[in-house]
Enzyme design. Sequence first.
Site, PDB file in Angstrom:
ATOM      1  N   GLN A   1      16.603 -20.569 -22.616  1.00  0.00           N
ATOM      2  CA  GLN A   1      17.026 -20.467 -21.229  1.00  0.00           C
ATOM      3  C   GLN A   1      17.086 -18.998 -20.804  1.00  0.00           C
ATOM      4  OE1 GLN A   1      17.707 -22.982 -18.967  1.00  0.00           O
ATOM      5  NE2 GLN A   1      17.000 -24.537 -20.419  1.00  0.00           N
TER       6      GLN A   1
ATOM      7  N   THR B   1      18.549 -15.125 -20.538  1.00  0.00           N
ATOM      8  CA  THR B   1      19.302 -14.123 -21.289  1.00  0.00           C
ATOM      9  C   THR B   1      19.102 -12.771 -20.636  1.00  0.00           C
ATOM     10  OG1 THR B   1      19.888 -13.349 -23.511  1.00  0.00           O
ATOM     11  CG2 THR B   1      17.533 -13.469 -22.972  1.00  0.00           C
TER      12      THR B   1
ATOM     13  N   SER C   1      20.546 -13.635 -30.158  1.00  0.00           N
ATOM     14  CA  SER C   1      19.782 -14.743 -29.581  1.00  0.00           C
ATOM     15  C   SER C   1      18.349 -14.682 -30.086  1.00  0.00           C
ATOM     16  CB  SER C   1      19.791 -14.649 -28.054  1.00  0.00           C
ATOM     17  OG  SER C   1      21.104 -14.583 -27.547  1.00  0.00           O
TER      18      SER C   1
ATOM     19  N   GLY D   1      14.226 -16.476 -29.317  1.00  0.00           N
ATOM     20  CA  GLY D   1      13.319 -17.354 -28.598  1.00  0.00           C
ATOM     21  C   GLY D   1      11.896 -16.938 -28.908  1.00  0.00           C
TER      22      GLY D   1
ATOM     23  N   GLY E   1      10.796 -13.051 -29.844  1.00  0.00           N
ATOM     24  CA  GLY E   1      11.564 -12.805 -31.059  1.00  0.00           C
ATOM     25  C   GLY E   1      13.067 -12.867 -30.899  1.00  0.00           C
TER      26      GLY E   1
ATOM     27  N   ALA F   1      17.121 -10.855 -30.268  1.00  0.00           N
ATOM     28  CA  ALA F   1      17.885  -9.821 -29.565  1.00  0.00           C
ATOM     29  C   ALA F   1      19.289  -9.800 -30.135  1.00  0.00           C
ATOM     30  CB  ALA F   1      17.920 -10.096 -28.068  1.00  0.00           C
TER      31      ALA F   1
ATOM     32  N   CYS G   1      21.845 -18.144 -22.554  1.00  0.00           N
ATOM     33  CA  CYS G   1      21.042 -19.137 -23.274  1.00  0.00           C
ATOM     34  C   CYS G   1      21.351 -20.562 -22.815  1.00  0.00           C
ATOM     35  CB  CYS G   1      21.234 -19.000 -24.786  1.00  0.00           C
ATOM     36  SG  CYS G   1      20.804 -17.360 -25.399  1.00  0.00           S
TER      37      CYS G   1
END
EC number: 2.3.1.181
Length: 279
Positions: A87, A89, A182, A184, A195, A197, A213
Amino acid sequence: MQNDTQPLNDTLVSKSLSAADYVPTLDAMLARTLERIDLKKQQGLRTPDELWIVDHNDVYTLGQAGKEEHILQRTDTPIIKTDRGGQVTWHGHGQLVIYWLFDLDSLKWSVRNLVSHAEQAIEDVINDCLRSSPSNSDNISAHARRDAPGVYLYADTAATDDSTATDDSSLDNKIMLGKMASLGFKIKHGFSYHGIAINLNCDLSSFNAINPCGYAGMQMLRLSDFVAMQTDSEQTELEAQTEQQMSDSFSYETVTQKLIDNIAKRHAGLIELRAIAPK
């Protein structure tokens, strides 16, 4: 935007980008991935995998299936729709972003392997920092969750010798404090990009404008609130510090290097995945 590329081993290089705007970085990452896909398909070439270490200028990014309802407040910070999973970020200065441009088929990694390696690398580094910090009371540790990608900090309800374990089965007696990292990814023809964070010493107030997120009320955390981290001005005085003072604190650069080293070892097969508890 500065660019510095360094070889890590025969099949992995790192590339550092500072003060990077999001859109040109994404465009370059996608172009490089498509180029690698074409070289493999047309010529059978295995090109070196790449870690992009990025210091982004402030930006909100919304994943491919992201819902705009998770953006609670419009600010001056740009909102960019992108093609990763997940989602909404925030990225910005003081947050460590690492993009994994990996040929998963050549590594013989599944997508689940990729996600687990990313989460466990973050766990390793955060827990190492926590254990090395004299300010930590030894009852806070970093863990991934099967139900929500990322890495979270937990506090033990009772101190035990098991407090540094990193599998989900150890979470029964722990209280979640919030989320520190996080992730993704996007997979295209067996190649990954995007990648992870990790909040190191960033201003967390930017997360107040979103459901991070996609989780309403998710408390975001940063490493500098749990271990001593040097500010930019303090780093210029580093040479005057004693060896003990240096070991008691971390810099953005030292944490970054710890993570690069861990990922490189995983990429080379020197660190195996830990068992993952069932959901």
